[in-house]
Scaffold this motif. Structure first.
Motif, PDB file in Angstrom:
ATOM      1  N   PRO A 113      -5.289  67.400  55.084  1.00  0.00           N
ATOM      2  CA  PRO A 113      -4.364  68.526  54.895  1.00  0.00           C
ATOM      3  C   PRO A 113      -3.428  68.363  53.706  1.00  0.00           C
ATOM      4  N   PHE A 114      -3.159  67.131  53.279  1.00  0.00           N
ATOM      5  CA  PHE A 114      -2.223  66.957  52.177  1.00  0.00           C
ATOM      6  C   PHE A 114      -2.849  67.227  50.809  1.00  0.00           C
ATOM      7  N   PHE A 115      -4.128  67.582  50.805  1.00  0.00           N
ATOM      8  CA  PHE A 115      -4.759  68.057  49.572  1.00  0.00           C
ATOM      9  C   PHE A 115      -4.883  69.582  49.562  1.00  0.00           C
ATOM     10  N   ASP A 116      -4.433  70.233  50.602  1.00  0.00           N
ATOM     11  CA  ASP A 116      -4.474  71.692  50.645  1.00  0.00           C
ATOM     12  C   ASP A 116      -3.654  72.266  49.491  1.00  0.00           C
ATOM     13  N   GLU A 117      -4.193  73.274  48.817  1.00  0.00           N
ATOM     14  CA  GLU A 117      -3.545  73.800  47.614  1.00  0.00           C
ATOM     15  C   GLU A 117      -2.157  74.365  47.909  1.00  0.00           C
ATOM     16  N   HIS A 118      -1.970  74.924  49.106  1.00  0.00           N
ATOM     17  CA  HIS A 118      -0.656  75.483  49.448  1.00  0.00           C
ATOM     18  C   HIS A 118       0.371  74.362  49.654  1.00  0.00           C
ATOM     19  N   PHE A 119      -0.069  73.290  50.285  1.00  0.00           N
ATOM     20  CA  PHE A 119       0.826  72.148  50.467  1.00  0.00           C
ATOM     21  C   PHE A 119       1.201  71.542  49.115  1.00  0.00           C
TER      22      PHE A 119
ATOM     23  N   GLU B 180       8.663  65.529  31.814  1.00  0.00           N
ATOM     24  CA  GLU B 180       9.642  64.788  32.600  1.00  0.00           C
ATOM     25  C   GLU B 180       8.936  63.684  33.385  1.00  0.00           C
ATOM     26  N   TRP B 181       9.547  62.506  33.399  1.00  0.00           N
ATOM     27  CA  TRP B 181       8.906  61.329  33.978  1.00  0.00           C
ATOM     28  C   TRP B 181       8.517  61.526  35.450  1.00  0.00           C
ATOM     29  N   GLY B 182       9.393  62.097  36.237  1.00  0.00           N
ATOM     30  CA  GLY B 182       9.080  62.297  37.652  1.00  0.00           C
ATOM     31  C   GLY B 182       7.863  63.192  37.839  1.00  0.00           C
ATOM     32  N   GLN B 183       7.772  64.261  37.057  1.00  0.00           N
ATOM     33  CA  GLN B 183       6.630  65.168  37.162  1.00  0.00           C
ATOM     34  C   GLN B 183       5.358  64.513  36.640  1.00  0.00           C
ATOM     35  N   ALA B 184       5.486  63.731  35.568  1.00  0.00           N
ATOM     36  CA  ALA B 184       4.328  63.023  35.021  1.00  0.00           C
ATOM     37  C   ALA B 184       3.781  62.022  36.035  1.00  0.00           C
ATOM     38  N   LEU B 185       4.686  61.315  36.718  1.00  0.00           N
ATOM     39  CA  LEU B 185       4.258  60.383  37.766  1.00  0.00           C
ATOM     40  C   LEU B 185       3.468  61.103  38.854  1.00  0.00           C
ATOM     41  N   ASP B 186       3.968  62.255  39.278  1.00  0.00           N
ATOM     42  CA  ASP B 186       3.287  63.024  40.319  1.00  0.00           C
ATOM     43  C   ASP B 186       1.862  63.370  39.896  1.00  0.00           C
ATOM     44  N   ARG B 187       1.709  63.819  38.658  1.00  0.00           N
ATOM     45  CA  ARG B 187       0.387  64.234  38.192  1.00  0.00           C
ATOM     46  C   ARG B 187      -0.564  63.045  38.083  1.00  0.00           C
ATOM     47  N   VAL B 188      -0.053  61.902  37.643  1.00  0.00           N
ATOM     48  CA  VAL B 188      -0.905  60.715  37.527  1.00  0.00           C
ATOM     49  C   VAL B 188      -1.403  60.264  38.898  1.00  0.00           C
ATOM     50  N   TYR B 189      -0.506  60.220  39.879  1.00  0.00           N
ATOM     51  CA  TYR B 189      -0.923  59.780  41.210  1.00  0.00           C
ATOM     52  C   TYR B 189      -1.878  60.776  41.855  1.00  0.00           C
ATOM     53  N   LEU B 190      -1.685  62.060  41.569  1.00  0.00           N
ATOM     54  CA  LEU B 190      -2.556  63.078  42.142  1.00  0.00           C
ATOM     55  C   LEU B 190      -3.911  63.102  41.443  1.00  0.00           C
ATOM     56  N   ARG B 191      -3.910  63.082  40.108  1.00  0.00           N
ATOM     57  CA  ARG B 191      -5.149  63.280  39.345  1.00  0.00           C
ATOM     58  C   ARG B 191      -5.946  61.991  39.146  1.00  0.00           C
TER      59      ARG B 191
ATOM     60  N   GLY C 196      -4.208  61.117  56.339  1.00  0.00           N
ATOM     61  CA  GLY C 196      -2.882  61.363  55.766  1.00  0.00           C
ATOM     62  C   GLY C 196      -2.813  61.061  54.283  1.00  0.00           C
ATOM     63  N   GLN C 197      -3.979  60.848  53.659  1.00  0.00           N
ATOM     64  CA  GLN C 197      -3.997  60.532  52.236  1.00  0.00           C
ATOM     65  C   GLN C 197      -3.346  61.650  51.420  1.00  0.00           C
ATOM     66  N   ASN C 198      -2.622  61.234  50.412  1.00  0.00           N
ATOM     67  CA  ASN C 198      -1.879  62.102  49.489  1.00  0.00           C
ATOM     68  C   ASN C 198      -0.568  62.597  50.079  1.00  0.00           C
ATOM     69  N   GLY C 199      -0.188  62.067  51.246  1.00  0.00           N
ATOM     70  CA  GLY C 199       1.160  62.356  51.729  1.00  0.00           C
ATOM     71  C   GLY C 199       2.219  61.813  50.791  1.00  0.00           C
ATOM     72  N   GLU C 200       1.787  60.885  49.904  1.00  0.00           N
ATOM     73  CA  GLU C 200       2.721  60.318  48.923  1.00  0.00           C
ATOM     74  C   GLU C 200       3.355  61.381  48.038  1.00  0.00           C
ATOM     75  N   ILE C 201       2.650  62.478  47.828  1.00  0.00           N
ATOM     76  CA  ILE C 201       3.154  63.510  46.928  1.00  0.00           C
ATOM     77  C   ILE C 201       4.444  64.114  47.474  1.00  0.00           C
ATOM     78  N   LEU C 202       4.629  64.075  48.795  1.00  0.00           N
ATOM     79  CA  LEU C 202       5.860  64.584  49.391  1.00  0.00           C
ATOM     80  C   LEU C 202       6.845  63.448  49.661  1.00  0.00           C
ATOM     81  N   ARG C 203       6.335  62.230  49.855  1.00  0.00           N
ATOM     82  CA  ARG C 203       7.206  61.082  50.145  1.00  0.00           C
ATOM     83  C   ARG C 203       7.761  60.441  48.877  1.00  0.00           C
ATOM     84  N   GLY C 204       7.065  60.639  47.750  1.00  0.00           N
ATOM     85  CA  GLY C 204       7.542  60.067  46.493  1.00  0.00           C
ATOM     86  C   GLY C 204       7.717  58.564  46.559  1.00  0.00           C
TER      87      GLY C 204
END
Length: 339
Positions: A197-203, A163-174, A93-101
């Motif tokens: 599955p949470f790294f799938d490009e469509h997700f 935008e801070w929220g988007q920057a946070l998302d990219r930092v946690y992902l990258r 379930g790794q990277n589910g954080e991207i949807l849970r924030g």
């Protein structure tokens, strides 16, 4: 995402510490019972490390196999529970954080990313978890090495603009996902197929298309769960509240949710003010056994001293057995000892 018919009879595994009966385990048992899963609970036995050679060999394997990219104290328990089993497939379930924030609370998501925001995030979250106690470190490490590393890290974070929220998302992902999940999943000790599955490009595309505010507090994840399986969405979380209740937004639910967020904030404050080691599954057994089996006698204290980052008096106390390292300290010592 499996249909109920597809779930029945599937194997399910829950790993626990010695004698542990956590809220997570209770929920896992309920899910397994309700969905007809073949559920196995694996407790890490407290007597597992009675053999010193087994302990030291497993810790050495965890150090070299994960190439210093994970705390060997944590990895040793996983290895002892069959992490290196061949031919197995594992969903993660790794990277589910991207949807849970989960990193969104208390953050000004609509603000513009700035050094001040990155600095606060670094001090309060990114370097607060699993931090090695200052009692182990030299003045040189505290006054020069750590500040220099922090500055280099902030310079890297400055590349994430907007935008801070988007920057946070990219930092946690990258950054976070690469350093944490990527290093662990690609280690030489993981001999199984990893399905994430949470790294799938469509997700990822669908999740990042949502505004950060729409994903905060797991709102988007709960809505997705409701769309996929309302029955699962009505199963209570550890808080005692179900995702369905949180989406309904009743007064009692909002109050309970607010209490939960407050508790998490208090926990973070305590962690920041007193950054001591947090126990993970089996870590207490390992640190205790390591000290009992006089693992400190196996450390190359000359090599550790030559690094210049350890306090000389702390090394002397360690050598005499008077300093018993906690989980974070032991993991760091073992990694540095293997450099």
């Amino acid at each position: 995402a499996m249909t109920p018919d597809q779930r029945a009879g599937r194997s399910a595994l829950t790993l626990c510490g010695p004698g542990e009966d956590s809220p997570d385990l209770k929920i896992a048992r309920q899910l397994a019972r309700d969905q007809g899963l073949d559920h196995r609970v694996s407790h890490a036995p407290s007597e597992q490390w009675l053999d010193p050679e087994l302990l030291f060999t497993t810790l050495d394997a965890a150090c070299s196999g994960y190439q210093g990219m994970g705390n060997p104290v944590d990895k040793a328990t996983l290895l002892a529970n069959g992490e290196d089993s061949d031919g197995l497939v594992r969903f993660s379930g790794q990277n589910g954080e991207i949807l849970r924030g989960f990193y969104h609370p208390m953050q000004p998501l609509a603000a513009t990313a700035s050094r001040a925001l990155w600095s606060n995030l670094t001090d309060w979250r990114l370097i607060a978890n699993d931090r090695v106690s200052p009692r182990l470190l030299s003045d040189y490490a505290r006054t020069q090495v750590i500040p220099a590393a922090r500055e280099a890290f902030l310079a890297n974070l400055a590349n994430f603009e907007g935008e801070w929220g988007q920057a946070l998302d990219r930092v946690y992902l990258r950054l976070r996902m690469q350093a944490w999940v990527g290093n662990a999943a690609s280690s030489t000790l993981v001999k199984r197929t990893m399905l994430m599955p949470f790294f799938d490009e469509h997700f990822l595309k669908a999740a990042l298309a949502l505004p950060a505010a729409a994903r905060s507090s797991s709102q988007a994840a709960y809505r997705l769960l409701m769309d996929i399986d309302p029955t699962l969405a009505n199963v209570s979380l550890e808080s005692g509240i179900s995702p369905a209740q949180l989406l309904s937004g009743g007064i009692a639910t909002r109050l309970a949710s607010a209490r939960q967020r407050t508790a998490k904030l208090v926990s973070k404050l305590k962690q920041r003010m007193n950054p001591r080691s947090g126990a993970t599954m089996g870590s207490n057994s390992i640190t205790t056994a390591w000290h009992r089996h006089r693992g400190f006698e196996r450390l190359d204290l000359g090599r550790l001293a030559a690094l210049g980052i350890f306090d000389e008096q702390a090394l002397e106390l360690l050598q005499s057995g008077k300093l018993q390292p906690d989980r974070n300290e032991l993991g760091f010592l073992l990694i540095c000892n293997g450099l």
